[in-house]
Design a protein around this motif. Structure first.
Motif, short mmCIF file in Angstrom:
data_model
loop_
_atom_site.label_atom_id
_atom_site.label_comp_id
_atom_site.label_asym_id
_atom_site.label_seq_id
_atom_site.Cartn_x
_atom_site.Cartn_y
_atom_site.Cartn_z
N PRO A 2 -7.36 4.99 1.12
CA PRO A 2 -6.63 4.80 2.33
C PRO A 2 -5.40 3.56 1.93
N HIS A 3 -4.24 3.74 2.34
CA HIS A 3 -3.20 2.58 1.81
C HIS A 3 -2.39 2.08 3.06
N ASN A 4 -2.98 2.02 4.21
CA ASN A 4 -3.19 1.01 5.44
C ASN A 4 -3.55 2.24 6.11
N GLU A 5 -3.74 1.35 7.66
CA GLU A 5 -4.14 1.92 8.84
C GLU A 5 -3.42 4.11 8.72
N ARG A 10 -8.45 -3.62 1.33
CA ARG A 10 -10.03 -3.73 0.84
C ARG A 10 -10.67 -3.13 1.44
N THR A 11 -11.73 -2.61 0.56
CA THR A 11 -12.46 -1.89 1.03
C THR A 11 -14.19 -3.00 0.25
N LYS A 12 -14.82 -2.49 1.04
CA LYS A 12 -16.41 -2.78 0.33
C LYS A 12 -17.24 -1.83 -0.31
N PRO A 25 -11.75 4.06 10.05
CA PRO A 25 -10.84 4.16 9.00
C PRO A 25 -10.84 4.39 7.75
N LEU A 26 -10.22 4.80 7.13
CA LEU A 26 -10.84 6.08 5.64
C LEU A 26 -10.92 5.40 5.27
N GLN A 27 -12.29 5.55 4.07
CA GLN A 27 -12.56 4.28 3.11
C GLN A 27 -12.21 5.22 1.60
N VAL A 40 -2.97 9.87 11.73
CA VAL A 40 -2.88 9.11 12.93
C VAL A 40 -3.61 7.98 12.68
N VAL A 41 -3.50 7.09 13.75
CA VAL A 41 -4.59 5.78 13.74
C VAL A 41 -6.05 6.40 14.11
#
Ligand SMILES: Cc1cc2nc3c(=O)[nH]c(=O)nc-3n(C[C@H](O)[C@H](O)[C@H](O)COP(=O)(O)OP(=O)(O)OC[C@H]3O[C@@H](n4cnc5c(N)ncnc54)[C@H](O)[C@@H]3O)c2cc1C
Length: 417
Positions: free
Chosen positions: A201-204, A72-74, A181-183, A176-177
């Motif tokens: 981004p798909h997951n962290e 989820r992103t804003k 986090p990427l947007q 890498v985490v």
């Protein structure tokens, strides 16, 4: 088509055969399997895709796909060489395989049959349609072509008017985490060649990254673009590893026809998108129920001729939105002919502010279109635009302005969904 045609009694009969198990085919199958005996043919492993999709939280809820939300992103970030825009919204990136799995399971639980077979050709026989695959022959009342813009039916009948934007290089990467986090982001890879990067981004620690090109471009040198893309990935994530390849069409083109006798096209064919705009998956999501309702109606009357099916297809089109997108298209000639076009587009999005999200969502109203036109004029002064727009488009735009002005007086928000 085939040289020896088998007797129809030896072939399994389905009410509807859906060729292509991408989002269009699977979503239609999930709906139509409630009422009809459905066969889905998919040449790759059913329930998999090489594309990737952002969407919106409210749509995920409306279409019961919450379980498939990956991130989820804003906002969606649009970065240009000199400006950036944060399109605020409750955005989500889907786990695309999960979306397909959910639809496939819904279809199967309603009795649909899914076969890992490739569509080869079809022919008409005794008021039915016979579909040949690499493994067998099947009969049906109707064939839905959801094989995407490269469908052999479209190619054979020369129905593709135009192909708009497609992915040239893309991959799911492990990274890498990160602290930040990427947007969800879009940025130019090469502004002059109309080549952009999309980041989902798909997951962290997994990200879908792809470079895509618009229709009107100089094409550049593929080798150079690939090097640029690889350099970009290296700078962006030096230790990233490629997990899988992403490819496909981003924005589909336009078709000359959307139906033939007993055959209708659904999906990235341009039927859903206004000419050259909108993002395919989101349009499919928004319209798959309306499409299925149209099919239910024609199946009742058994009028599956080209004309009746064409009416089902055209019912999904939204003339105001299409016309507005044509205006944007004409204006965007300005951006395309000048360096910094992505900059110009982002400036317009900034001028639209919060309103910009409705364009990306393809939820446009007459009021919104009026406002957007005025804001567009603020970014490109009228005296400049009229010089660069061909006369025929200019008259069209003028006509549209007058039409919007009159119509928007009478109408409130239409697509408030
Ligand atoms: C990298 C990438 C990012 C994208 N991002 C977004 C986004 O963020 N938001 C958005 O809304 N849209 C996005 N899109 C666009 C979206 O993915 C497409 O518009 C959408 O996939 C079109 O769906 P479709 O079902 O019509 O066609 P497709 O997805 O092309 O599916 C067609 C299916 O038919 C199958 N098929 C083809 N030929 C045959 C045959 N002979 N027999 C049987 N099966 C066959 C194919 O294997 C495929 O599974 C993106 C696309 C890409 C490539």
């Amino acid at each position: 088509c085939g040289s020896i045609k088998p007797l129809n009694t030896l072939m399994d009969f389905y009410d509807i055969i859906i060729a292509g198990g991408g989002p269009a085919g699977m979503s239609a199958a999930a709906e139509l399997s409630k009422d009809f005996k459905i066969l889905i043919l998919e040449k790759k492993k059913p329930g998999t895709t090489q594309t990737t999709w952002y969407s919106y939280e409210d749509r995920a809820v409306k279409y019961e796909l919450e379980d498939a939300i990956a991130v989820r992103t804003k906002y969606i970030k649009f970065t240009a060489p000199t400006v950036e825009h944060f399109m605020k919204d409750e955005c989500v990136v889907f786990d695309q395989q999960k979306v397909l799995e959910i639809w496939m399971e819904r279809a199967k639980s309603n009795g649909a049959v899914v076969k890992h077979e490739a569509f080869i050709a079809y022919y008409h026989l005794d008021n039915e349609i016979v579909v040949e695959t690499n493994l067998g022959n099947y009969r049906a009342s109707l064939l839905i072509d959801s094989m995407g813009i490269n469908s052999s039916i479209l190619q054979k009948n020369k129905l593709v008017k135009r192909k708009d934007a497609w992915v040239i290089y893309g991959a799911k990467m492990s990274n890498v985490v990160l602290d930040n986090p990427l947007q969800l982001e879009y940025l130019p890879l090469n502004d002059e060649e109309n080549t952009y990067i999309g980041i989902h981004p798909h997951n962290e620690n997994e990200t879908n990254i792809y470079a895509f090109k618009g229709q009107k471009n100089t094409f550049g040198n593929p080798k150079e673009l690939k090097e640029k893309f690889e350099r970009f990935i290296n700078e962006f994530q030096p230790n990233a590893k490629q997990i899988s390849i992403l490819e496909g069409t981003i924005v589909s083109g336009t078709l000359k026809k959307y139906a033939l006798d007993k055959v209708i096209f659904f999906g990235s064919s341009g039927m859903l998108n206004p000419d050259g705009c909108g993002m395919g998956f989101n349009e499919i999501l928004m319209k798959h129920r309306a499409f299925s309702d149209g099919i239910r109606e024609v199946m009742k009357t058994k009028s599956l001729d080209e004309k009746s099916l064409q009416r089902v297809a055209y019912a999904l089109k939204d003339p105001e939105t299409i016309n507005f997108q044509k205006i944007i298209g004409a204006f965007s000639l300005y951006f395309i002919r000048s360096p910094g076009k992505w900059d110009g587009g982002v400036k317009w999005l900034n001028a639209m502010g919060e309103d910009s999200k409705y364009w990306m969502r393809n939820e446009m109203t007459l009021d919104w279109i009026k406002r957007a036109n005025l804001k567009l004029n603020g970014v490109i002064p009228f005296k400049e635009t009229y010089k660069m727009i061909p006369l025929k488009d200019f008259l069209f735009i003028l006509g549209q302005y007058i039409r919007f002005k009159i119509k928007s007086k009478k109408s409130d928000f239409r697509n408030s969904a």
